[in-house]
Enzyme design. Sequence first.
Site, mmCIF file in Angstrom:
data_model
loop_
_atom_site.group_PDB
_atom_site.id
_atom_site.type_symbol
_atom_site.label_atom_id
_atom_site.label_comp_id
_atom_site.label_asym_id
_atom_site.label_seq_id
_atom_site.Cartn_x
_atom_site.Cartn_y
_atom_site.Cartn_z
ATOM 1 N N LEU A 63 12.742 18.939 2.915
ATOM 2 C CA LEU A 63 13.386 17.656 3.173
ATOM 3 C C LEU A 63 14.652 17.902 3.982
ATOM 4 O O LEU A 63 15.452 18.778 3.628
ATOM 5 C CB LEU A 63 13.757 16.957 1.860
ATOM 6 N N SER A 64 14.839 17.146 5.045
ATOM 7 C CA SER A 64 16.080 17.249 5.813
ATOM 8 C C SER A 64 17.219 16.594 5.039
ATOM 9 O O SER A 64 16.999 15.856 4.075
ATOM 10 C CB SER A 64 15.927 16.576 7.177
#
Length: 365
Positions: A63-64
């Site tokens: 996940l960014s």
Amino acid sequence: MGGAVSAGEDNDDLIDNLKEAQYIRSERVEQAFRAIDRGDYYLDGYRDTAYKDLAWKHGNIHLSAPCIYSEVMEALMLQQGLSFLNLGSGTGYLSTMVGLIIGPFGVNHGVELHKDVVEYARERLDDFVKTSDSFDRFELCEPQFVVGNCLDISSDSHQYDRIYCGAGVQKAHENYMKIMLKVGGILVMPVEDQLTQITRTGQSSWESKNILPVSFTPLVQQSRPDAIKRDTVDLPPVSVRSLQDLSRIYVRRTLRFLTNEESRCRGLPAHKPPQKRKRRRCRQRCINTYVFVGNQLIPQPVESEEDECIEEELKDKEEEKEKEEEDATETLKAEEPQVNLLRDRILSLPLPESLKTYLLYYREK
């Protein structure tokens, strides 16, 4: 990359921080972020870090940072009915938020290299549809994910209104990405350590704008002998919805509208806004000091912190007040449990149970 905003205690607190830092600037993007709890996309045992403005990776799952996703959502300039392609769709977190904005008559496709991540994304999407009350407040364009390398997409694939690439794009692949974009469409991707917004203004013309500096893992380029033909990635077809599906969309839309209108007539908000936390302010006092300018002595106010004893006293009072507010909120929640008004309305209809179940998307909650 991340850490641009303060850590939140829960999803709403994280969104408040992103708004305060001007990463979230539009109401529709804010609504999408609040509707989907970022923590639901973390594995068990890692959720305590979900509301920090940091990227997270475990195996192939990634996940960014929230500040990156919010800038991407704003830069895409999403509207209802658009077609969207997510290259490197990962957990499906971003694709699901996009689906809440483009609505049921949009197109929402994702390509992900790792099969286990696609399975994980489908599980998270299924959980959102079946268990989240937020699902009933929106009309979702459900994402469709396929396994494959986004550099191997079939050359005869259709074009999209909006595209996002979640991996670093080398200059050699920039045109490949642009060709998949419709005229008037927007492509957001990291190019040479810059998150870039590219708008296609004509058949062979584009406008580029740098959004912010980023650091992304580069696209995976498969190395195979020339003699071995690489498998092409076929994107899902764009098909017309069935009459049965259209009926469900319009029935739910009508019931949602009527339920919200009845709530307003009774003076009740259709959906209660999340409780806002009051941020602790550090009080400062002004003292005078003097500075030399040339050969003149000039008085100048300087901000300094309150004396330590006063600061501690204020801190204790604020903590006590916050505790009282939290206790009052918990009591209110216990007295007035959250109700899914659309679900209750459907269950009260004089319809066969099988039809109610269909209108509820076979939900478990």
